[in-house]
Design a protein around this motif. Structure first.
Motif, PDB file in Angstrom:
ATOM      1  N   VAL A 168       0.857  -1.200   0.000  1.00  0.00           N
ATOM      2  CA  VAL A 168       0.000   0.000   0.000  1.00  0.00           C
ATOM      3  C   VAL A 168       0.885   1.240   0.000  1.00  0.00           C
ATOM      4  O   VAL A 168       1.611   1.481   0.957  1.00  0.00           O
ATOM      5  N   VAL A 169       0.845   2.008  -1.089  1.00  0.00           N
ATOM      6  CA  VAL A 169       1.741   3.160  -1.203  1.00  0.00           C
ATOM      7  C   VAL A 169       1.041   4.486  -0.938  1.00  0.00           C
ATOM      8  O   VAL A 169       1.694   5.512  -0.816  1.00  0.00           O
ATOM      9  N   ALA A 170      -0.288   4.497  -0.868  1.00  0.00           N
ATOM     10  CA  ALA A 170      -0.989   5.744  -0.530  1.00  0.00           C
ATOM     11  C   ALA A 170      -1.851   5.465   0.689  1.00  0.00           C
ATOM     12  O   ALA A 170      -2.650   4.535   0.700  1.00  0.00           O
ATOM     13  N   SER A 171      -1.637   6.263   1.721  1.00  0.00           N
ATOM     14  CA  SER A 171      -2.400   6.076   2.957  1.00  0.00           C
ATOM     15  C   SER A 171      -3.887   6.051   2.624  1.00  0.00           C
ATOM     16  O   SER A 171      -4.407   6.960   1.983  1.00  0.00           O
ATOM     17  N   PRO A 172      -4.590   5.014   3.028  1.00  0.00           N
ATOM     18  CA  PRO A 172      -5.993   4.884   2.614  1.00  0.00           C
ATOM     19  C   PRO A 172      -6.879   5.973   3.197  1.00  0.00           C
ATOM     20  O   PRO A 172      -6.713   6.356   4.350  1.00  0.00           O
ATOM     21  N   VAL A 173      -7.787   6.464   2.363  1.00  0.00           N
ATOM     22  CA  VAL A 173      -8.762   7.474   2.774  1.00  0.00           C
ATOM     23  C   VAL A 173     -10.134   6.823   2.740  1.00  0.00           C
ATOM     24  O   VAL A 173     -10.469   6.144   1.768  1.00  0.00           O
ATOM     25  N   ALA A 174     -10.914   7.024   3.790  1.00  0.00           N
ATOM     26  CA  ALA A 174     -12.251   6.433   3.835  1.00  0.00           C
ATOM     27  C   ALA A 174     -13.312   7.514   3.980  1.00  0.00           C
ATOM     28  O   ALA A 174     -13.125   8.473   4.725  1.00  0.00           O
ATOM     29  N   LEU A 175     -14.380   7.371   3.241  1.00  0.00           N
ATOM     30  CA  LEU A 175     -15.533   8.265   3.365  1.00  0.00           C
ATOM     31  C   LEU A 175     -16.775   7.415   3.590  1.00  0.00           C
ATOM     32  O   LEU A 175     -16.952   6.392   2.928  1.00  0.00           O
ATOM     33  N   ARG A 176     -17.623   7.869   4.496  1.00  0.00           N
ATOM     34  CA  ARG A 176     -18.845   7.128   4.755  1.00  0.00           C
ATOM     35  C   ARG A 176     -19.819   7.274   3.584  1.00  0.00           C
ATOM     36  O   ARG A 176     -19.883   8.324   2.952  1.00  0.00           O
ATOM     37  N   ILE A 177     -20.549   6.221   3.310  1.00  0.00           N
ATOM     38  CA  ILE A 177     -21.645   6.299   2.343  1.00  0.00           C
ATOM     39  C   ILE A 177     -22.931   6.386   3.153  1.00  0.00           C
ATOM     40  O   ILE A 177     -23.239   5.486   3.919  1.00  0.00           O
ATOM     41  N   GLU A 178     -23.629   7.493   3.008  1.00  0.00           N
ATOM     42  CA  GLU A 178     -24.878   7.657   3.754  1.00  0.00           C
ATOM     43  C   GLU A 178     -26.018   7.110   2.904  1.00  0.00           C
ATOM     44  O   GLU A 178     -26.210   7.519   1.767  1.00  0.00           O
ATOM     45  N   GLU A 179     -26.744   6.174   3.447  1.00  0.00           N
ATOM     46  CA  GLU A 179     -27.853   5.564   2.705  1.00  0.00           C
ATOM     47  C   GLU A 179     -29.083   6.461   2.810  1.00  0.00           C
ATOM     48  O   GLU A 179     -29.577   6.716   3.896  1.00  0.00           O
ATOM     49  N   VAL A 180     -29.531   6.940   1.693  1.00  0.00           N
ATOM     50  CA  VAL A 180     -30.714   7.828   1.705  1.00  0.00           C
ATOM     51  C   VAL A 180     -31.743   7.359   0.690  1.00  0.00           C
ATOM     52  O   VAL A 180     -31.426   6.606  -0.203  1.00  0.00           O
TER      53      VAL A 180
END
Lengths: 431, 431
Positions: free
Chosen positions: B419-431
């Motif tokens: 893994v060469v790029a620090s992982p970025v996480a975004l929440r998926i809001e269920e609407v």
């Protein structure tokens, strides 16, 4: 902030799904409602046609009245909740009796108010009572409150709405399921979506009732349902829907009201709206009301237009207003100040979609174009489709034009020998 | 229906665009406002930093006060309208002085209420005054009214909102214009969309203020801005936006609040929403608030979130309420009954979007998948893109998972040599 800590006592006439839903909320959310309104809310008495039906909620704690008029005037009823329906008969009699006795009234009855709104508003006012009807328009969407109160600093310029979920369901199923009108109608019927008299839905009458109530508030006019130009969705074909989609539009049973120099426009008719607009993206049984004001611009409100929970939510919104001592005139101002506006046929220039079919001969299209041009109708886009049975479907999107010029053009088209299908025109509402 | 026919007298502190807009409405719509409220509405006195600035509206008819505190307590002022801004200083002093003097207060000041809402609500109540703030949240959308009054029969289950038009403008321009974050930021700045301290916008603070006010009403809790998990949009890259779109999502600075068994969740952070949902389709500077209730289901409200007309419309909605005698507790119930809720980090399980980049070696993807699996995070969809500079961008959409499991998975991924790029996480809001 509430005016009193006395309990607020309800009498409910009509125990269908909405009435039962209201009973459940009052029973199950007693603490929440009291925290919010500052007083307890309880049901004193109920009335319905059949006492023994199982409604999923016990009735033994409430007095029973066979006659809604008796219910409406009981001493232990502060607010009469009318959920029987019907523009006349017992609903009207009971609401009148309640108001005359100085009781506040909450109703979901759009037909009653569309036909007798002015008289009832005057009656309420004369007796110091409030008459609230949030549940009558667009189900759970608090649109009456938004229009009457939240936007009270605006001159309202236009109200638009998709306010009959059944029609929107049928049109959606024609588009996404490729069903004919008859097939989609039958499907909606099988799902129990249609009124006993389906013309109330597909003829636009139910939605027309709602539009007439919004127009009264928006423009300070006396409710005038007779002034609503009504056209149902029965003539919409699957080809219209496909061709409209091909041009970037969707067909909706659209209520539009605006005040013009010529009078009050109220129209409930199939219209095209841009497929990418909030109205165009509304599918299934959901409702949407768009309110435009000179200050606020465009406000879009969307939500469930029917069903136990949403409609009971709207009824309870009105009940909570009464419990909190929030008292507003029925149509947002004194009933005597509401003006009797001249109904104006939808005369505001608009673009139109025209569908017809031509014989497959050289020059046929040119003749149609010429007929439009001679009537002063300018063509924005025109398409001819592959012909079937010697007739080629043609559709035209015009630039903005008056209805009079359009009617002239349609008459001229009809008179052409090359036109084999009587032209059908639908307004394109710019949103 | 109004309580009195005495004129309602306003004192306005702060004459920026909104203050000038309110003055114009009161001057130009006097007859309409009187017809609707049953009484005349007039301005007694005004206050601002600079008396001589041309605001497009004459001030000579109004008394002038240099000190807003003096203005707030004038005998000829019934309603103090605070449009100065700032969570402390003169705005707070003047609002407190007005309430102590029993004057009703209308304000557009989200920072003031986010920081001092509970104390001010108690002060209002102790002095029999109302404190209204429709203009503080989502501009012209009458969302405070809808939530406090129209939906008062519901247990609110979730409030979601896009309530900072500037952030939505920047994200929209990144998507439709292909701009980098810095370019879109510069464009918004050039158009005057950014606050003097841009972090108020792009850091989510302004929107977080608004969310904390909605949460207090929705859940009957004391305003707790410090409990809002805040994350701005500054780390969003154009690749995130493109890849989210590729997966059928759009990125929004989304406020979400819900009450859970663990406490009150309040989060204002970039989230993914389905591109086809009303929130996903919201582009440009428009605001949207989605309210979900146990009865009503989902209500969507959309409109302009800023600007002279829309904000003045909201201020006037509150003024009209006061004129009509509609008096509701600040946060929809008695201030002493508002509970101090434990802030809960957003712990409700949700799907997540994870972006990272891997070295282009066999088995790299398998190692990432294994790290996720070991943390108990289940993969819904995974895509590897063409690699650039020896690193291959990878994105993952997970099934619903807890934040704790996700954090464990992210830590495990970071520790991987591939893994060469620090992982970025975004929440998926269920609407």
């Amino acid at each position: 902030m509430s005016q009193t800590s006395e309990p607020l006592r309800l009498g409910i006439a009509g125990l269908g799904t909405v009435g039962a839903g209201v009973l459940k909320i009052v029973r199950q959310k007693a603490a929440l409602l009291e925290a919010r309104s500052g007083r307890s809310i309880r049901v004193s008495a109920v009335s319905a046609r059949n006492r023994d039906k199982d409604r999923g909620v016990p009735l033994k704690d409430y007095a029973w009245e066979d006659d809604p008029v008796t219910l409406a005037t009981r001493d232990d009823v502060d607010v009469f909740i009318e959920l029987m329906g019907g523009s006349d008969g017992p609903a009207k009699a009971a609401v009148e009796a309640a108001l005359k006795a100085g009781k506040d009234v909450v109703t979901a009855n759009k037909a009653l108010l569309a036909h007798h709104g002015q008289a009832l508003a005057e009656l309420a006012e004369a007796n110091g009572a409030v008459l609230r009807f949030e549940a009558a328009v667009a189900g759970g969407i608090p649109v009456i409150k938004a229009l009457t109160e939240g936007l009270a600093g605006n001159e309202i310029t236009r109200v638009i709405g998709v306010m009959n979920g059944t029609c929107n369901y049928i049109l959606t199923r024609m588009e996404d399921g490729g069903l004919t009108y008859d097939e989609a109608f039958a499907e909606a019927d099988g799902l129990g979506f249609l009124e006993a008299d389906p013309n109330l839905d597909v003829g636009g009458i139910d939605a027309g009732h709602k539009l007439s109530l919004l127009a009264a508030i928006a423009f300070g006019t006396q409710v005038n349902f007779a002034g609503v130009e009504l056209e149902g969705i029965g003539k919409i074909t699957i080809e219209d829907i496909r061709q409209a989609a091909d041009m970037g539009y969707r067909i909706k049973l659209l209520g539009v009201s605006r005040m013009t120099g010529r009078g009050l426009e109220q129209s409930m008719a199939p219209c095209l709206v841009p497929a990418g607009s909030p109205l165009g993206q509304l599918t299934g049984g959901t409702n949407m009301v768009v309110i435009e004001g000179d200050q606020v611009g465009q406000i879009v409100l969307r939500g469930a237009g029917a069903g136990e929970g949403p409609t009971a939510s709207a009824v309870m919104g009105d009940v909570m207003d009464v419990a909190r001592g929030l008292r507003v005139s029925t149509f947002g101002q004194g009933a005597k100040g509401l003006v009797s506006a001249t109904p104006a046929r939808a005369t505001t220039p608009a673009p139109y979609y025209i569908r017809t079919a031509l014989v497959d001969k050289p020059g046929a299209l040119a003749k149609v174009a010429a007929a439009l041009g001679e009537a002063g109708v300018s063509i924005h886009r025109m398409r001819q489709y592959d012909h079937t049975n010697e007739a080629a479907p043609v559709l035209v999107v015009t630039h903005r034009t008056t209805r009079a010029a359009l009617d002239e053009a349609l008459a001229a088209m009809k008179a052409l020998a090359v036109v084999v299908a009587s032209p059908v025109a639908l307004r394109i509402e710019e949103v």
